[in-house]
Each structure stands twice: as C-alpha cells, then as structure tokens.
Design an enzyme around this catalytic site. Structure first.
Site, PDB file in Angstrom:
ATOM      1  N   CYS A  59       0.772  -1.333  -0.426  1.00 43.76           N
ATOM      2  CA  CYS A  59       0.254   0.060   0.250  1.00 43.76           C
ATOM      3  C   CYS A  59       1.269   1.351  -0.201  1.00 43.76           C
ATOM      4  O   CYS A  59       1.540   1.278   0.828  1.00 43.76           O
ATOM      5  CB  CYS A  59      -1.003   0.154   1.112  1.00 43.76           C
ATOM      6  SG  CYS A  59      -2.031   1.219   0.922  1.00 43.76           S
ATOM      7  N   CYS A  63       1.069   4.944   7.026  1.00 42.29           N
ATOM      8  CA  CYS A  63      -0.433   4.261   8.413  1.00 42.29           C
ATOM      9  C   CYS A  63       0.662   4.204   8.784  1.00 42.29           C
ATOM     10  O   CYS A  63       1.276   2.761   8.849  1.00 42.29           O
ATOM     11  CB  CYS A  63      -1.306   4.267   8.264  1.00 42.29           C
ATOM     12  SG  CYS A  63      -2.532   4.661   7.265  1.00 42.29           S
ATOM     13  N   CYS A  66       0.878   0.283  10.204  1.00 43.19           N
ATOM     14  CA  CYS A  66       0.243  -0.418   9.406  1.00 43.19           C
ATOM     15  C   CYS A  66       1.611  -1.275   9.053  1.00 43.19           C
ATOM     16  O   CYS A  66       2.476  -0.780   8.241  1.00 43.19           O
ATOM     17  CB  CYS A  66      -0.829   0.156   8.020  1.00 43.19           C
ATOM     18  SG  CYS A  66      -1.427  -0.808   7.061  1.00 43.19           S
ATOM     19  N   CYS A 103     -16.772  -9.237   6.320  1.00 44.41           N
ATOM     20  CA  CYS A 103     -15.401  -8.056   5.277  1.00 44.41           C
ATOM     21  C   CYS A 103     -14.593  -8.113   4.536  1.00 44.41           C
ATOM     22  O   CYS A 103     -13.521  -9.386   4.871  1.00 44.41           O
ATOM     23  CB  CYS A 103     -15.197  -7.532   6.479  1.00 44.41           C
ATOM     24  SG  CYS A 103     -16.696  -7.413   7.916  1.00 44.41           S
ATOM     25  N   CYS A 135     -19.257  -6.270   3.372  1.00 42.66           N
ATOM     26  CA  CYS A 135     -17.998  -4.891   4.340  1.00 42.66           C
ATOM     27  C   CYS A 135     -17.107  -5.369   3.436  1.00 42.66           C
ATOM     28  O   CYS A 135     -16.531  -6.277   3.055  1.00 42.66           O
ATOM     29  CB  CYS A 135     -18.258  -4.906   5.605  1.00 42.66           C
ATOM     30  SG  CYS A 135     -17.355  -2.957   6.047  1.00 42.66           S
ATOM     31  N   CYS A 195     -19.333   2.356   8.159  1.00 46.47           N
ATOM     32  CA  CYS A 195     -18.191   1.532   8.974  1.00 46.47           C
ATOM     33  C   CYS A 195     -17.161   2.531   9.366  1.00 46.47           C
ATOM     34  O   CYS A 195     -16.317   2.785   8.061  1.00 46.47           O
ATOM     35  CB  CYS A 195     -18.336   0.097   9.125  1.00 46.47           C
ATOM     36  SG  CYS A 195     -17.338  -0.729   9.877  1.00 46.47           S
ATOM     37  N   ARG A 267     -17.776  -2.318  17.339  1.00 46.02           N
ATOM     38  CA  ARG A 267     -17.277  -3.615  17.147  1.00 46.02           C
ATOM     39  C   ARG A 267     -15.839  -3.344  17.722  1.00 46.02           C
ATOM     40  O   ARG A 267     -15.010  -2.564  17.740  1.00 46.02           O
ATOM     41  CB  ARG A 267     -16.951  -3.416  15.682  1.00 46.02           C
ATOM     42  CG  ARG A 267     -18.375  -3.380  14.807  1.00 46.02           C
ATOM     43  CD  ARG A 267     -18.432  -4.141  13.707  1.00 46.02           C
ATOM     44  NE  ARG A 267     -19.542  -3.554  12.441  1.00 46.02           N
ATOM     45  CZ  ARG A 267     -20.148  -4.747  13.227  1.00 46.02           C
ATOM     46  NH1 ARG A 267     -20.022  -5.413  13.095  1.00 46.02           N
ATOM     47  NH2 ARG A 267     -21.379  -4.256  11.704  1.00 46.02           N
TER      48      ARG A 267
END
Length: 333
Positions: A59, A63, A66, A103, A135, A195, A267
């Site tokens: 990616c 972040c 991550c 998801c 999702c 979400c 969640r």
C-alpha cells in the site's frame, strides 16, 4: 424509538464533553453505557463478523501502524487480488462457523475502475448470495464507485478515521482527514451503511479519542457500525515499540463510544487478542455488540477460534441477526 430514547441521540457533542464522560468513575461509566445499550440495542445480541485480506501489502499510504504500508521494512507475504472463487470459499467457511458478516480488505490507496474493481463487485454479489452481510475496505472512492458497490448489494463500507483530527498528522501524511471525510460522504450519498471507527494506543491523548467520537457523532445519522481497535504493535512500523494498552482503557473507550453513539453497532476489533475472557465480557457489558471471529485480522493476529468458542459458551445463548440467520439456513453450502 420513544421520546426518551430519542433524547439520547446527539449530533452536537464536543470533545470536552466526551472527555468528561470518558473520565467518569469506571463503574458509573459502565453502568450508564449498559443502560443506553439496553435501551437502544438487543442486549443479548453479539454479531460474529469475519475479515479477510483479499489483496495484501504494497500500500502506498504511510500509516504508522500498518504492516501493509510500502513505506515500512516488514517481512510480509504480499499478494495480488485473490480470485473471486477463493474469496467466496472463505466466506462459506466463515458462514458455516457462525459469521453473519463478511468483510473484505484490499491494501489500496484508492479504488481504480477496471478488472480488479469488477472482481470486488463480484465478491460482494457472491457474499450477499450466501445470505451474509458484505463489507469492504478499499481506500478512497468516488460517488460513482460507491453507487456501483451499492448496486452490487454492498451492506457497508469501512473507512476509519483512525484518531482525532489534531493527532491524525502524527500517524498519516499521505492522506488528509478531509480525504477520509470525502469518502465517507460518498458512502452516505450512495445509501451504503457507514463503518467507521478508530484505533487507540497510538500515543494519542484521551482528548484525541474524544475528538474522533465527536466527528463520528456529527454525522446524521450516526455511523451504523463503529469498530474500536487497540493498536497491535508490529515490529518494523513506526509504532512497533509501543506497549499494549491497559485493558480497562479499552473498556472505557467502548463504554464512551456506546454513550455517544447509542444506536451504532460497536465492534470490539483489533487488539482483542490481548484481552482476557473477563475483559472481553466487560467490553460487551459496556456496549460492544460485535466481535471479529477468526484468527487473523487482515495481517495481524486475532483471538483464537477455540478461545472464542469458549467465550460464547460462557456467555450462554446469544442472538444472531434473524434475517441473516434465516438467509444462511436457506443458502446452498
């Protein structure tokens, strides 16, 4: 919802007000959260959701938490987009294990039209045909792409704020807070459930956590789904050396979220593997009503399924989503 319940729904929370809620004596905080939980939710309902990384690693975002970021030196089994048939096989296994919601996450900065997005649309259609909620989290997307996801039957789009707007630049530099809000507006415009939640334990203050909840509360309606994650520190990421948060900090955040967002599904998400069974039950008492079920969350470990089975056995019979359960019963194996 009766008049007294409607008074619980606010869109004008300030961060300072939320800090005051968060800092109440713990037993008082949990008691109020449980009262609102019972007023706005089915108190014996705990949804099992399953999460699969359908495209892993590489990616371009930076972040700090991550392991999938291309900016961090981490040994990770990178993969291209999974075949649709493999994803649907995984969804069937999750459904047969009791999950109502499936998801799918792809490590993209943003959705690009083309064969890969078309394949994701097929995944969504396939998951819905299994009688499950679907999702996805795919990064940024346009209103037109959101409409295509809606037409495919998508239940919800996950796009977390991560933290409050002031602390956000300490975590991510490649995407702005406004970029995230723009994607959420596209999701709302398409009529897809939102979400959206965040991560605690990244070095942020309680005020930063409260500021994130204030942004979520400003949406009308509130987000249907709010995942609360605790940082899973991964070696090689900028936050890899951070200590695991105190379990009671997790409980406080769950309870505060329930008070601020009474009608949302809260969640209990990443970081749950570090909690004892009793701490997880306390989170459920404090307002959480969904768990991610399965031993991996994208690329980080989750609670073991045997431990989760023991947790649900200790809870006694819990409700599932009646519509999803009925559809599952009628769906082919």
């Amino acid at each position: 919802m009766d008049a007294s319940s409607s008074q619980d729904i606010r869109h004008d929370w300030t961060a300072d007000e939320i800090v005051a809620v968060h800092d109440r004596p713990l037993l008082e905080l949990i008691g109020e959260a449980n009262r609102l939980h019972r007023a706005h939710q089915r108190p014996n309902y705990v949804q099992k959701a399953s999460l699969l990384s359908v495209k892993t690693g590489g990616c371009p975002e930076d972040c700090a938490y991550c392991p999938q970021s291309a900016h961090h030196e981490i040994k990770l089994d990178k993969s291209t987009l999974m075949p649709v048939s493999d994803v649907l096989d995984a969804a069937k296994r999750a459904r047969n294990a009791g999950a109502d919601r499936f998801c799918m996450g792809a490590a993209w900065r943003q959705v690009r039209d083309g064969a890969e997005f078309d394949a994701v649309l097929d995944m969504v259609r396939g998951v819905r045909a299994l009688g499950m909620e679907a999702c996805v989290t795919l990064g940024m997307l346009t209103e037109e792409q959101a409409q295509r996801l809606k037409q495919a039957g998508l239940t919800a789009y996950n796009h977390n704020l991560d933290t409050g707007p002031d602390y956000y630049p300490q975590i991510i530099s490649t995407r702005t807070y406004d970029d995230r809000l723009e994607t959420l507006r596209a999701v709302r415009a398409a009529g897809i459930e939102m979400c959206c939640g965040g991560i605690i334990g990244m070095g942020e203050s309680v005020h930063d956590r409260a500021a994130m909840l204030a942004v979520l509360a400003s949406f009308d309606p509130h987000p249907e789904s709010v995942p609360i994650n605790a940082l899973v520190a991964v070696a090689g990421t900028p936050l890899g050396g951070r200590e695991t948060i105190d379990p009671l900090a997790f409980v406080r955040m769950i309870a505060t979220t329930r008070i601020v967002l009474p009608e949302s599904i809260v969640r209990l998400s990443a970081g749950r593997a570090s909690l004892s069974r009793e701490a997880q039950v306390l989170c459920l008492v404090a307002g959480a009503n969904s768990l991610f079920y399965g031993e991996t969350l994208l690329t980080t470990p989750n609670a073991e399924m045997l431990a989760d089975n023991a947790l649900f056995a200790a809870l006694g019979p819990v409700l599932r989503d009646e519509a999803a359960a009925a559809s599952t019963a009628l769906s082919p194996a």
